[in-house]
Design an enzyme around this catalytic site. Sequence first.
Site, PDB file in Angstrom:
ATOM      1  N   GLU A   1       0.834  -1.218   0.000  1.00  0.00           N
ATOM      2  CA  GLU A   1       0.000   0.000   0.000  1.00  0.00           C
ATOM      3  C   GLU A   1       0.857   1.253   0.000  1.00  0.00           C
ATOM      4  O   GLU A   1       1.852   1.324   0.724  1.00  0.00           O
ATOM      5  CB  GLU A   1      -0.893  -0.029   1.245  1.00  0.00           C
ATOM      6  CG  GLU A   1      -2.292   0.416   1.012  1.00  0.00           C
ATOM      7  CD  GLU A   1      -3.040  -0.469   0.016  1.00  0.00           C
ATOM      8  OE1 GLU A   1      -3.058  -0.143  -1.186  1.00  0.00           O
ATOM      9  OE2 GLU A   1      -3.604  -1.482   0.441  1.00  0.00           O
ATOM     10  N   HIS A   2       0.459   2.210  -0.805  1.00  0.00           N
ATOM     11  CA  HIS A   2       1.203   3.468  -0.962  1.00  0.00           C
ATOM     12  C   HIS A   2       2.627   3.195  -1.450  1.00  0.00           C
ATOM     13  O   HIS A   2       3.567   3.884  -1.073  1.00  0.00           O
ATOM     14  CB  HIS A   2       1.181   4.299   0.332  1.00  0.00           C
ATOM     15  CG  HIS A   2      -0.172   4.891   0.593  1.00  0.00           C
ATOM     16  ND1 HIS A   2      -0.625   6.016  -0.052  1.00  0.00           N
ATOM     17  CD2 HIS A   2      -1.189   4.475   1.382  1.00  0.00           C
ATOM     18  CE1 HIS A   2      -1.860   6.284   0.356  1.00  0.00           C
ATOM     19  NE2 HIS A   2      -2.232   5.361   1.217  1.00  0.00           N
TER      20      HIS A   2
ATOM     21  N   ASP B   1       2.865   2.312  -4.945  1.00  0.00           N
ATOM     22  CA  ASP B   1       2.858   2.438  -6.424  1.00  0.00           C
ATOM     23  C   ASP B   1       3.552   3.717  -6.896  1.00  0.00           C
ATOM     24  O   ASP B   1       4.423   3.676  -7.768  1.00  0.00           O
ATOM     25  CB  ASP B   1       1.450   2.270  -7.031  1.00  0.00           C
ATOM     26  CG  ASP B   1       0.385   3.220  -6.543  1.00  0.00           C
ATOM     27  OD1 ASP B   1       0.657   4.007  -5.600  1.00  0.00           O
ATOM     28  OD2 ASP B   1      -0.728   3.205  -7.110  1.00  0.00           O
TER      29      ASP B   1
ATOM     30  N   SER C   1     -26.424   7.867 -15.656  1.00  0.00           N
ATOM     31  CA  SER C   1     -26.370   6.751 -14.703  1.00  0.00           C
ATOM     32  C   SER C   1     -27.720   6.711 -14.002  1.00  0.00           C
ATOM     33  O   SER C   1     -28.496   7.664 -14.133  1.00  0.00           O
ATOM     34  CB  SER C   1     -25.254   6.985 -13.680  1.00  0.00           C
ATOM     35  OG  SER C   1     -25.665   7.972 -12.753  1.00  0.00           O
TER      36      SER C   1
ATOM     37  N   SER D   1     -11.783   1.308  -5.615  1.00  0.00           N
ATOM     38  CA  SER D   1     -11.481   1.795  -6.973  1.00  0.00           C
ATOM     39  C   SER D   1     -12.712   1.926  -7.851  1.00  0.00           C
ATOM     40  O   SER D   1     -12.701   1.518  -9.023  1.00  0.00           O
ATOM     41  CB  SER D   1     -10.449   0.897  -7.666  1.00  0.00           C
ATOM     42  OG  SER D   1      -9.262   0.930  -6.975  1.00  0.00           O
TER      43      SER D   1
ATOM     44  N   SER E   1     -13.732   4.668  -9.037  1.00  0.00           N
ATOM     45  CA  SER E   1     -13.422   5.613 -10.127  1.00  0.00           C
ATOM     46  C   SER E   1     -12.548   4.954 -11.192  1.00  0.00           C
ATOM     47  O   SER E   1     -12.760   5.171 -12.388  1.00  0.00           O
ATOM     48  CB  SER E   1     -12.789   6.893  -9.587  1.00  0.00           C
ATOM     49  OG  SER E   1     -11.632   6.611  -8.866  1.00  0.00           O
TER      50      SER E   1
ATOM     51  N   ASP F   1      -4.622   0.958  -9.151  1.00  0.00           N
ATOM     52  CA  ASP F   1      -6.036   0.626  -9.329  1.00  0.00           C
ATOM     53  C   ASP F   1      -6.353   0.309 -10.795  1.00  0.00           C
ATOM     54  O   ASP F   1      -7.040  -0.664 -11.109  1.00  0.00           O
ATOM     55  CB  ASP F   1      -6.914   1.798  -8.881  1.00  0.00           C
ATOM     56  CG  ASP F   1      -6.575   2.269  -7.481  1.00  0.00           C
ATOM     57  OD1 ASP F   1      -5.908   1.511  -6.762  1.00  0.00           O
ATOM     58  OD2 ASP F   1      -6.971   3.385  -7.132  1.00  0.00           O
TER      59      ASP F   1
ATOM     60  N   TYR G   1      -3.829  12.545   0.745  1.00  0.00           N
ATOM     61  CA  TYR G   1      -3.104  11.618  -0.130  1.00  0.00           C
ATOM     62  C   TYR G   1      -1.941  12.362  -0.796  1.00  0.00           C
ATOM     63  O   TYR G   1      -0.800  11.883  -0.812  1.00  0.00           O
ATOM     64  CB  TYR G   1      -4.077  11.061  -1.182  1.00  0.00           C
ATOM     65  CG  TYR G   1      -3.482  10.028  -2.111  1.00  0.00           C
ATOM     66  CD1 TYR G   1      -3.638   8.668  -1.857  1.00  0.00           C
ATOM     67  CD2 TYR G   1      -2.786  10.407  -3.248  1.00  0.00           C
ATOM     68  CE1 TYR G   1      -3.101   7.732  -2.716  1.00  0.00           C
ATOM     69  CE2 TYR G   1      -2.248   9.476  -4.114  1.00  0.00           C
ATOM     70  CZ  TYR G   1      -2.407   8.137  -3.846  1.00  0.00           C
ATOM     71  OH  TYR G   1      -1.876   7.206  -4.711  1.00  0.00           O
TER      72      TYR G   1
HETATM   73  C1  GLA Z   1      -5.315   4.627  -3.913  1.00  0.00           C
HETATM   74  C2  GLA Z   1      -4.607   5.093  -5.182  1.00  0.00           C
HETATM   75  C3  GLA Z   1      -3.562   4.073  -5.620  1.00  0.00           C
HETATM   76  C4  GLA Z   1      -2.646   3.675  -4.473  1.00  0.00           C
HETATM   77  C5  GLA Z   1      -3.435   3.354  -3.219  1.00  0.00           C
HETATM   78  C6  GLA Z   1      -2.551   3.120  -2.018  1.00  0.00           C
HETATM   79  O1  GLA Z   1      -6.064   3.486  -4.173  1.00  0.00           O
HETATM   80  O2  GLA Z   1      -5.536   5.292  -6.208  1.00  0.00           O
HETATM   81  O3  GLA Z   1      -2.831   4.601  -6.702  1.00  0.00           O
HETATM   82  O4  GLA Z   1      -1.685   4.677  -4.231  1.00  0.00           O
HETATM   83  O5  GLA Z   1      -4.358   4.376  -2.897  1.00  0.00           O
HETATM   84  O6  GLA Z   1      -1.811   1.965  -2.193  1.00  0.00           O
END
Ligand code: GLA
Length: 425
Positions: free
Chosen positions: A48-49, A51, A82, A146, A148, A202, A254
């Site tokens: 996580e975090h 990428d 929608s 995810s 979006s 994502d 973020y």
């Molecule tokens: C969100 C972002 C991803 C990633 C995660 C954390 O989902 O869209 O790109 O950074 O947070 O891993």
Amino acid sequence: MTNDAPVFAPALSPKEGAEAATALFREVFEAEPDGVWYAPGRVNIIGEHTDYNGGLALPIALPHRAHLALRRRKDRVVRLVSPQTREKVDVMDLDTIGPKGTPGEVAHWASYIAGVAWSLERDGFENLPGFDAALVSCVPLGGGLSSSAALECSAAVAIDEVAHLGLAGTAQEPDDAGRARLVANCVRTENEMAGAPTGGMDQSASLRCREGHALELDCRDGSVTHVPFDLAAEGLALLVIDTKAKHSLDDGQYGARRAACERAAEILGVELLADIAIEDLPGALDRLSATDGDDADELVKRTRHVVTEIDRTRRLVALLQDGRPLRGEKLAEAGRLMDASHESLRMDYECTCPELDVAVEAARAAGAHGARMTGGGFGGSAIALVDADAGHDVARAVADAYRREGFNPPAFLDAVPAAPAGRLA
Ligand code: GLA
């Protein structure tokens, strides 16, 4: 314990999704769509975090998908609808839309769809046709799963086909290089059109995963490995807990984490934090704590999370690939890696929240082998690795803990590794 059954959010079946999107399209546009395309949400098992730091992540695609019934137009107009907006169709023109903060800014969810065409034009696919599209999604909105990226990726595979770009292949026979290019366009859409400074995990999950597998994604070079992840065959399940706590990726938190990582990399003289080997971490942390400025402590914590998280991801991938059944000590070790990931996100990355921490603690106390937040954090969802027949009991224990804490009731999902984006009908 109470007897209230926990609420599981079901995925629409492919048939239901195609029918619902087609019915909405017919009702609003009074025509037949050219087809229905879909793209899944995701959960990240670990990594996580990492990428946007060039590290490793390990997501799976969910059976929960965005479905897009779409018809190519002869002009450059885009019309979107929608179920929530059926009274007011969004209408825009590919000649005038533009990034967030410019006069062409596109509002809300429409930016995730029309923005993909905008991005593809910047990638050299000039003069794309406009389209009418009806969206029906069962990826929980704002749940950190995810939703979006699922919109972007459904638009990407639909536009790829109706405009004959030849990038995606099919879900059964995907063109991975072409999909990696679509990923880059979906990421640009999210960063520039929607203004969320996210990495590419994502969109990679939604476009590049395989059914029954987790996707080991190396964000340094974009390479992927498909890691067998058939939990049902091991008598296990992955429970997703949607905390229903607010989660947003464009509210500054973020972006602040990402900026801190970039500053730490600059001080350490590397391009990305993934360039710091785990063996070199103590020295790197010493250097960061010796820097001037009141953010030294913050930089130390963020860097420690990123470098140790990449190491945990590497170790979990190695474990999953060793060919032995996921039982006994191996299962315990997988659970420990997930737990350690959550602790690191809580203490060092400081991106959990009480709802996430309570979900994880309650799941572990009720017998989960491991549990952690998944996705960006600050709300959103947690995951728990559980015995296949224990999912409902763990869910009930989490729901009870939420009631005791006075939180809103959580929702639950079964995370089964599903197919990547493609065409349905
Ligand atoms: C969100 C972002 C991803 C990633 C995660 C954390 O989902 O869209 O790109 O950074 O947070 O891993």
